[in-house]
Design a protein around this motif. Sequence first.
Motif, PDB file in Angstrom:
ATOM      1  N   SER A   3       0.831  -1.223  -0.174  1.00 52.36           N
ATOM      2  CA  SER A   3       0.075   0.025   0.073  1.00 52.36           C
ATOM      3  C   SER A   3       1.068   1.192  -0.016  1.00 52.36           C
ATOM      4  O   SER A   3       2.116   1.273   0.564  1.00 52.36           O
ATOM      5  N   VAL A   4       0.432   2.261  -0.713  1.00 49.72           N
ATOM      6  CA  VAL A   4       1.145   3.455  -0.592  1.00 49.72           C
ATOM      7  C   VAL A   4       1.376   4.086   0.611  1.00 49.72           C
ATOM      8  O   VAL A   4       2.258   4.834   0.889  1.00 49.72           O
ATOM      9  N   ASP A   5       0.272   3.806   1.726  1.00 49.84           N
ATOM     10  CA  ASP A   5       0.218   4.381   3.039  1.00 49.84           C
ATOM     11  C   ASP A   5       1.116   3.550   3.807  1.00 49.84           C
ATOM     12  O   ASP A   5       1.416   3.921   5.133  1.00 49.84           O
ATOM     13  N   ALA A  25      11.580   7.015   8.955  1.00 49.62           N
ATOM     14  CA  ALA A  25      10.475   6.366   8.274  1.00 49.62           C
ATOM     15  C   ALA A  25      10.360   6.954   6.941  1.00 49.62           C
ATOM     16  O   ALA A  25      10.638   7.951   6.493  1.00 49.62           O
ATOM     17  N   LEU A  26       9.887   5.979   6.179  1.00 45.70           N
ATOM     18  CA  LEU A  26      10.166   5.866   4.880  1.00 45.70           C
ATOM     19  C   LEU A  26       8.446   5.634   4.288  1.00 45.70           C
ATOM     20  O   LEU A  26       7.882   4.701   4.682  1.00 45.70           O
ATOM     21  N   ARG A  27       7.996   6.718   3.646  1.00 45.85           N
ATOM     22  CA  ARG A  27       6.672   6.551   3.313  1.00 45.85           C
ATOM     23  C   ARG A  27       6.330   7.301   2.125  1.00 45.85           C
ATOM     24  O   ARG A  27       6.678   8.593   1.909  1.00 45.85           O
ATOM     25  N   ALA A  28       5.784   6.596   1.252  1.00 46.84           N
ATOM     26  CA  ALA A  28       5.322   7.175  -0.234  1.00 46.84           C
ATOM     27  C   ALA A  28       6.743   7.927  -1.022  1.00 46.84           C
ATOM     28  O   ALA A  28       6.596   9.126  -1.458  1.00 46.84           O
ATOM     29  N   GLY A  29       7.908   7.144  -0.647  1.00 46.28           N
ATOM     30  CA  GLY A  29       8.972   7.625  -1.157  1.00 46.28           C
ATOM     31  C   GLY A  29       9.649   8.766  -0.521  1.00 46.28           C
ATOM     32  O   GLY A  29      10.618   9.529  -0.908  1.00 46.28           O
ATOM     33  N   ALA A  30       9.022   9.283   0.540  1.00 44.56           N
ATOM     34  CA  ALA A  30       9.619  10.525   1.074  1.00 44.56           C
ATOM     35  C   ALA A  30      10.354   9.650   2.640  1.00 44.56           C
ATOM     36  O   ALA A  30       9.507   8.956   3.208  1.00 44.56           O
ATOM     37  N   ALA A  57      10.353  -0.350  16.211  1.00 47.42           N
ATOM     38  CA  ALA A  57      10.278   1.153  16.125  1.00 47.42           C
ATOM     39  C   ALA A  57       9.590   1.468  17.565  1.00 47.42           C
ATOM     40  O   ALA A  57       9.849   2.566  18.077  1.00 47.42           O
ATOM     41  N   GLU A  58       8.648   0.728  17.976  1.00 43.59           N
ATOM     42  CA  GLU A  58       8.051   0.864  19.235  1.00 43.59           C
ATOM     43  C   GLU A  58       8.950   0.700  20.485  1.00 43.59           C
ATOM     44  O   GLU A  58       8.642   1.650  21.084  1.00 43.59           O
ATOM     45  N   ASP A  59       9.682  -0.168  20.217  1.00 44.55           N
ATOM     46  CA  ASP A  59      10.499  -0.543  21.451  1.00 44.55           C
ATOM     47  C   ASP A  59      11.641   0.810  21.562  1.00 44.55           C
ATOM     48  O   ASP A  59      12.132   1.172  22.696  1.00 44.55           O
ATOM     49  N   TRP A  60      11.929   1.190  20.313  1.00 42.51           N
ATOM     50  CA  TRP A  60      12.970   2.474  20.261  1.00 42.51           C
ATOM     51  C   TRP A  60      12.267   3.539  20.837  1.00 42.51           C
ATOM     52  O   TRP A  60      12.835   4.413  21.738  1.00 42.51           O
ATOM     53  N   CYS A  61      11.101   3.692  20.539  1.00 40.12           N
ATOM     54  CA  CYS A  61      10.301   5.058  21.363  1.00 40.12           C
ATOM     55  C   CYS A  61      10.133   4.934  22.783  1.00 40.12           C
ATOM     56  O   CYS A  61      10.341   5.887  23.183  1.00 40.12           O
ATOM     57  N   GLU A  62       9.943   3.654  23.184  1.00 38.88           N
ATOM     58  CA  GLU A  62       9.735   3.396  24.329  1.00 38.88           C
ATOM     59  C   GLU A  62      11.013   3.696  25.268  1.00 38.88           C
ATOM     60  O   GLU A  62      11.118   4.389  26.387  1.00 38.88           O
ATOM     61  N   THR A  63      12.207   3.349  24.665  1.00 40.03           N
ATOM     62  CA  THR A  63      13.549   3.338  25.495  1.00 40.03           C
ATOM     63  C   THR A  63      14.048   5.083  25.203  1.00 40.03           C
ATOM     64  O   THR A  63      14.410   5.454  26.039  1.00 40.03           O
ATOM     65  N   GLU A  64      13.579   5.871  24.239  1.00 37.84           N
ATOM     66  CA  GLU A  64      13.924   7.172  23.977  1.00 37.84           C
ATOM     67  C   GLU A  64      12.745   8.002  24.764  1.00 37.84           C
ATOM     68  O   GLU A  64      13.056   8.996  24.697  1.00 37.84           O
ATOM     69  N   GLY A  65      11.729   7.471  25.210  1.00 41.97           N
ATOM     70  CA  GLY A  65      10.816   8.306  25.831  1.00 41.97           C
ATOM     71  C   GLY A  65       9.860   9.058  24.722  1.00 41.97           C
ATOM     72  O   GLY A  65       9.207  10.063  25.415  1.00 41.97           O
ATOM     73  N   TRP A  66       9.730   8.506  23.814  1.00 43.78           N
ATOM     74  CA  TRP A  66       8.715   9.313  22.623  1.00 43.78           C
ATOM     75  C   TRP A  66       7.360   8.597  22.920  1.00 43.78           C
ATOM     76  O   TRP A  66       7.373   7.360  23.002  1.00 43.78           O
ATOM     77  N   ALA A  67       6.197   9.220  22.378  1.00 41.58           N
ATOM     78  CA  ALA A  67       4.974   8.748  22.519  1.00 41.58           C
ATOM     79  C   ALA A  67       5.010   7.732  21.445  1.00 41.58           C
ATOM     80  O   ALA A  67       5.158   7.903  20.150  1.00 41.58           O
ATOM     81  N   LEU A  68       4.193   6.482  21.682  1.00 45.24           N
ATOM     82  CA  LEU A  68       4.125   5.674  20.617  1.00 45.24           C
ATOM     83  C   LEU A  68       3.030   5.911  19.152  1.00 45.24           C
ATOM     84  O   LEU A  68       3.331   5.612  18.013  1.00 45.24           O
ATOM     85  N   ASP A  69       2.126   7.065  19.477  1.00 43.84           N
ATOM     86  CA  ASP A  69       1.415   7.363  18.348  1.00 43.84           C
ATOM     87  C   ASP A  69       2.103   8.340  17.498  1.00 43.84           C
ATOM     88  O   ASP A  69       1.574   8.395  16.281  1.00 43.84           O
ATOM     89  N   LEU A  70       3.189   8.736  17.688  1.00 45.21           N
ATOM     90  CA  LEU A  70       4.264   9.363  16.718  1.00 45.21           C
ATOM     91  C   LEU A  70       4.257   8.208  15.330  1.00 45.21           C
ATOM     92  O   LEU A  70       4.365   8.918  14.389  1.00 45.21           O
ATOM     93  N   LEU A  71       4.359   7.174  15.956  1.00 46.95           N
ATOM     94  CA  LEU A  71       4.559   6.181  14.708  1.00 46.95           C
ATOM     95  C   LEU A  71       3.452   6.237  13.455  1.00 46.95           C
ATOM     96  O   LEU A  71       3.594   5.733  12.288  1.00 46.95           O
ATOM     97  N   ASP A  72       2.133   6.615  14.190  1.00 45.84           N
ATOM     98  CA  ASP A  72       1.191   6.798  13.173  1.00 45.84           C
ATOM     99  C   ASP A  72       1.014   8.257  12.808  1.00 45.84           C
ATOM    100  O   ASP A  72       0.033   8.446  11.807  1.00 45.84           O
ATOM    101  N   GLN A  73       1.825   9.000  12.827  1.00 47.24           N
ATOM    102  CA  GLN A  73       1.700  10.390  12.251  1.00 47.24           C
ATOM    103  C   GLN A  73       2.793  10.920  11.459  1.00 47.24           C
ATOM    104  O   GLN A  73       3.072  11.887  10.970  1.00 47.24           O
ATOM    105  N   VAL A  74       3.376   9.689  10.610  1.00 52.01           N
ATOM    106  CA  VAL A  74       4.517  10.163   9.597  1.00 52.01           C
ATOM    107  C   VAL A  74       3.774  10.602   8.420  1.00 52.01           C
ATOM    108  O   VAL A  74       2.658  10.020   7.826  1.00 52.01           O
ATOM    109  N   PRO A  75       4.107  11.752   7.868  1.00 56.45           N
ATOM    110  CA  PRO A  75       3.376  12.514   6.926  1.00 56.45           C
ATOM    111  C   PRO A  75       3.571  11.737   5.427  1.00 56.45           C
ATOM    112  O   PRO A  75       4.362  11.147   5.079  1.00 56.45           O
ATOM    113  N   LEU A  76       2.578  11.997   4.806  1.00 57.71           N
ATOM    114  CA  LEU A  76       2.335  11.544   3.265  1.00 57.71           C
ATOM    115  C   LEU A  76       3.307  12.198   2.347  1.00 57.71           C
ATOM    116  O   LEU A  76       3.338  13.301   2.415  1.00 57.71           O
TER     117      LEU A  76
END
Length: 76
Positions: A3-5, A25-30, A57-76
Amino acid sequence: MTSVDEVRYLRTEASMAFPHGRLLALRAGALHVLAPDGWDRVGRTAAGARSISRVEAEDWCETEGWALDLLDQVPL
């Protein structure tokens, strides 16, 4: 066919400034890097970065103290 997404996650090598590497993060070639203000678009190559799974990626976020929902916010 994928999928493109679909998002592929990558992690850079560790450095003094980033002991656990940086999350990309790589999404739609960006390519984007996770920065304090969210995802920032960067160049087209990720030299030295290795592909990681969503779970890693989720493990990395937890280790670094980043919110997991950021993984769902990668721009198109």
